[in-house]
Design a protein around this motif. Sequence first.
Motif, PDB file in Angstrom:
ATOM      1  N   ILE A 112       0.708  -1.594  -0.170  1.00 24.27           N
ATOM      2  CA  ILE A 112       0.249  -0.034  -0.100  1.00 24.27           C
ATOM      3  C   ILE A 112       1.163   1.288  -0.432  1.00 24.27           C
ATOM      4  CG2 ILE A 112      -1.926   1.327   1.484  1.00 24.27           C
ATOM      5  CD1 ILE A 112      -2.747  -1.231   1.812  1.00 24.27           C
ATOM      6  N   GLY A 113       1.940   1.552   0.949  1.00 26.57           N
ATOM      7  CA  GLY A 113       2.771   2.589   0.918  1.00 26.57           C
ATOM      8  C   GLY A 113       3.622   2.611  -0.654  1.00 26.57           C
ATOM      9  N   LEU A 114       4.072   1.731  -0.980  1.00 28.54           N
ATOM     10  CA  LEU A 114       4.508   2.128  -2.145  1.00 28.54           C
ATOM     11  C   LEU A 114       4.076   2.286  -2.988  1.00 28.54           C
ATOM     12  CD1 LEU A 114       7.187  -1.013  -2.086  1.00 28.54           C
ATOM     13  CD2 LEU A 114       7.688   1.884  -1.948  1.00 28.54           C
ATOM     14  N   ALA A 115       2.171   1.639  -3.258  1.00 27.80           N
ATOM     15  CA  ALA A 115       1.670   2.416  -4.481  1.00 27.80           C
ATOM     16  C   ALA A 115       1.112   3.488  -4.391  1.00 27.80           C
ATOM     17  CB  ALA A 115       0.559   0.810  -4.880  1.00 27.80           C
ATOM     18  N   PHE A 116       0.752   4.310  -3.045  1.00 31.09           N
ATOM     19  CA  PHE A 116       0.377   4.960  -2.903  1.00 31.09           C
ATOM     20  C   PHE A 116       1.374   6.474  -3.183  1.00 31.09           C
ATOM     21  CE2 PHE A 116      -3.192   3.484  -1.816  1.00 31.09           C
ATOM     22  CZ  PHE A 116      -4.252   4.263  -1.734  1.00 31.09           C
ATOM     23  N   ALA A 117       2.819   5.906  -2.453  1.00 27.13           N
ATOM     24  CA  ALA A 117       4.340   6.489  -3.080  1.00 27.13           C
ATOM     25  C   ALA A 117       4.176   7.295  -4.096  1.00 27.13           C
ATOM     26  CB  ALA A 117       5.146   6.180  -1.862  1.00 27.13           C
ATOM     27  N   LEU A 118       3.838   6.172  -5.234  1.00 25.05           N
ATOM     28  CA  LEU A 118       4.337   5.841  -6.864  1.00 25.05           C
ATOM     29  C   LEU A 118       2.812   7.099  -7.089  1.00 25.05           C
ATOM     30  CD1 LEU A 118       5.226   2.549  -7.697  1.00 25.05           C
ATOM     31  CD2 LEU A 118       6.775   4.410  -7.260  1.00 25.05           C
ATOM     32  N   ALA A 119       1.713   6.811  -6.313  1.00 23.33           N
ATOM     33  CA  ALA A 119       0.837   7.214  -6.711  1.00 23.33           C
ATOM     34  C   ALA A 119       0.641   9.142  -7.306  1.00 23.33           C
ATOM     35  CB  ALA A 119      -0.775   7.449  -6.425  1.00 23.33           C
ATOM     36  N   VAL A 120       1.410   9.156  -5.443  1.00 25.07           N
ATOM     37  CA  VAL A 120       1.965  10.544  -4.749  1.00 25.07           C
ATOM     38  C   VAL A 120       2.519  11.816  -5.981  1.00 25.07           C
ATOM     39  CG1 VAL A 120       2.904  12.846  -3.325  1.00 25.07           C
ATOM     40  CG2 VAL A 120       1.161  10.427  -2.628  1.00 25.07           C
ATOM     41  N   LEU A 121       3.573  10.701  -6.792  1.00 26.54           N
ATOM     42  CA  LEU A 121       4.844  10.703  -7.035  1.00 26.54           C
ATOM     43  C   LEU A 121       4.560  11.559  -8.896  1.00 26.54           C
ATOM     44  CD1 LEU A 121       8.684  11.654  -7.934  1.00 26.54           C
ATOM     45  CD2 LEU A 121       8.399   8.945  -8.487  1.00 26.54           C
ATOM     46  N   TRP A 122       3.827  10.989  -9.178  1.00 30.45           N
ATOM     47  CA  TRP A 122       2.646  10.809 -10.555  1.00 30.45           C
ATOM     48  C   TRP A 122       2.359  12.050 -10.820  1.00 30.45           C
ATOM     49  CZ3 TRP A 122      -2.021  11.452 -12.175  1.00 30.45           C
ATOM     50  CH2 TRP A 122      -2.283  11.384 -13.202  1.00 30.45           C
ATOM     51  N   LEU A 201      -4.992  14.315  -3.296  1.00 35.69           N
ATOM     52  CA  LEU A 201      -3.339  14.351  -3.304  1.00 35.69           C
ATOM     53  C   LEU A 201      -3.015  13.759  -1.807  1.00 35.69           C
ATOM     54  CD1 LEU A 201      -0.530  13.840  -4.665  1.00 35.69           C
ATOM     55  CD2 LEU A 201      -0.704  16.481  -4.536  1.00 35.69           C
ATOM     56  N   ILE A 202      -4.098  14.954  -0.557  1.00 27.61           N
ATOM     57  CA  ILE A 202      -3.524  15.071   0.429  1.00 27.61           C
ATOM     58  C   ILE A 202      -3.443  13.500   1.021  1.00 27.61           C
ATOM     59  CG2 ILE A 202      -4.792  15.621   2.948  1.00 27.61           C
ATOM     60  CD1 ILE A 202      -4.248  18.531   1.116  1.00 27.61           C
TER      61      ILE A 202
END
Length: 292
Positions: A112-122, A201-202
Amino acid sequence: MTVWLRPAACSVAVETALRLTAIALLLRPMGPWYVLPFILCLAALAIVLPKVLRTPATWLALALLVGIRILDDWPLADNHIYLLGYWCLAVALALRTTDISAVLETSSRWLIGLAFALAVLWKALLSPDYLDGRFFRVTVLTDPRFADLATLIGGLTVDELDQNRKALQALPEGAELLNPPLLTEPWRLRALVGAATWGTLILEICVALMSLVPGGPRTRRLRHASLLAFCFSTYAFAPVAGFGWLLLIMGLAQCDPDQRVLRGVYLAAFLLVLVYSEVPWAALLGNWLGQP
């Protein structure tokens, strides 16, 4: 080899998460003809037969089948299909360990953390059309799946929405209209776009941080709260119930054995996303309100 075929002893939270995963696979069939029947059969057997549900080989086979489904549609498979493949593999590996709950909790937290971190990066760094609102402006106006959102909350009439779609239709390369039509964007639509852009995003930042940063009980509570808030709000309109179910399943896998109420909340959220996806509640509400 025998360890892959030996059913494991699982906690209630883990077994519930696995059973919900199998249910999600049945609710949203996927893959070409040479993959789909095997996924459906394994998912059905996992629901009916507890030993199949708790056998590592079942989930290893599902991970391989999902991988084949991804390759068949490479690279256009939906994002959550990739996450589903990782999740099935994580389950298969966790069921071979002596502390299944701890391993699956760690795996689901990192996924979950990595999926959301990549979403934030994008969204925040790689896509300039996201932060300025263009992504949601165009999506809400052009994607028919968001028509109810545009009218119910965005304040557009059906005719205005239709005119906006015509105005945004692509022209042949090099062509320009002499008098291009203007978009109708009432303040409610602009507010909706702003709220969707920054609210999403938040929430994604919160989920990523709470999942990737280790912490004590308070962090765990915030982790569950942020994930549930994201799912409750996002999948009321986002037409990707499979993604919502997968996130909720991985959140449920992080519940402690004594957190019965929290497990119940995750189960209720799973069912709510099902209702969101199958009942045109926004259209019904709009009709009840007499929306034009």
